[in-house]
Design a protein around this motif. Sequence first.
Motif, PDB file in Angstrom:
ATOM      1  N   LEU A  59       0.941  -1.267  -0.016  1.00 17.94           N
ATOM      2  CA  LEU A  59       0.010   0.166   0.136  1.00 17.94           C
ATOM      3  C   LEU A  59       0.876   1.290   0.017  1.00 17.94           C
ATOM      4  O   LEU A  59       0.598   2.268  -0.801  1.00 17.94           O
ATOM      5  N   PRO A  60       1.798   1.351   0.842  1.00 18.34           N
ATOM      6  CA  PRO A  60       2.719   2.471   0.749  1.00 18.34           C
ATOM      7  C   PRO A  60       3.489   2.511  -0.751  1.00 18.34           C
ATOM      8  O   PRO A  60       3.786   3.726  -1.105  1.00 18.34           O
ATOM      9  N   SER A  61       4.030   1.583  -1.451  1.00 23.71           N
ATOM     10  CA  SER A  61       4.320   1.530  -2.357  1.00 23.71           C
ATOM     11  C   SER A  61       3.419   2.103  -3.562  1.00 23.71           C
ATOM     12  O   SER A  61       4.045   2.995  -4.400  1.00 23.71           O
ATOM     13  N   ASN A  68       4.590   9.944  -7.288  1.00 24.78           N
ATOM     14  CA  ASN A  68       5.847   9.967  -7.781  1.00 24.78           C
ATOM     15  C   ASN A  68       7.074  10.513  -6.864  1.00 24.78           C
ATOM     16  O   ASN A  68       7.831  11.376  -7.211  1.00 24.78           O
ATOM     17  N   ARG A  69       6.957   9.996  -5.782  1.00 19.78           N
ATOM     18  CA  ARG A  69       8.223  10.273  -4.727  1.00 19.78           C
ATOM     19  C   ARG A  69       8.777   9.053  -4.559  1.00 19.78           C
ATOM     20  O   ARG A  69       8.479   8.037  -4.375  1.00 19.78           O
ATOM     21  N   LEU A  70      10.223   9.369  -4.279  1.00 27.11           N
ATOM     22  CA  LEU A  70      11.270   8.172  -3.989  1.00 27.11           C
ATOM     23  C   LEU A  70      11.137   6.963  -4.781  1.00 27.11           C
ATOM     24  O   LEU A  70      11.006   5.982  -4.037  1.00 27.11           O
ATOM     25  N   PRO A  71      11.122   6.940  -5.824  1.00 25.20           N
ATOM     26  CA  PRO A  71      10.930   5.745  -6.570  1.00 25.20           C
ATOM     27  C   PRO A  71      12.166   4.713  -6.246  1.00 25.20           C
ATOM     28  O   PRO A  71      11.567   3.617  -6.240  1.00 25.20           O
ATOM     29  N   ARG A  72      13.469   5.063  -5.913  1.00 23.06           N
ATOM     30  CA  ARG A  72      14.165   4.184  -5.611  1.00 23.06           C
ATOM     31  C   ARG A  72      14.016   3.464  -4.285  1.00 23.06           C
ATOM     32  O   ARG A  72      13.951   2.051  -3.990  1.00 23.06           O
ATOM     33  N   VAL A  73      13.351   3.965  -3.447  1.00 22.78           N
ATOM     34  CA  VAL A  73      13.296   3.615  -1.982  1.00 22.78           C
ATOM     35  C   VAL A  73      11.929   2.862  -2.226  1.00 22.78           C
ATOM     36  O   VAL A  73      11.564   1.749  -1.587  1.00 22.78           O
ATOM     37  N   THR A  74      11.014   3.272  -2.977  1.00 21.84           N
ATOM     38  CA  THR A  74       9.779   2.623  -3.367  1.00 21.84           C
ATOM     39  C   THR A  74       9.829   1.277  -3.727  1.00 21.84           C
ATOM     40  O   THR A  74       9.459   0.158  -3.452  1.00 21.84           O
TER      41      THR A  74
END
Length: 99
Positions: A59-61, A68-74
């Motif tokens: 769900l956070p992903s 469109n925030r923090l794509p690598r962390v996601t």
Amino acid sequence: MNASTPLNFRKMAALVAAVGTLFWLYTFYAIAHVPPGDGTGFQWLAVFPLGAIFGLFFLPSWLLVALNRLPRVTTAIGLCGLVAFAVVWAQLLNEFPKS
């Protein structure tokens, strides 16, 4: 020679989140087709840890992909969720009664 295109982590994160979501939905089908065992229906308790993994990782992903925030962390969060699904599902397969 063409320069290599950079990785699109937003698309990768969306793909990982989609795979996790589809696997989570598949688990309901798989649990519904588990042999009855002792007839108590306790196999449905497996929904809770699987739902927790979905809620904590995917769900956070989906939210971060949509914003469109923090794509690598996601992407990393989604991959950790897939690993968690694999570990929990492997354990559950050992616990379910065999036909």
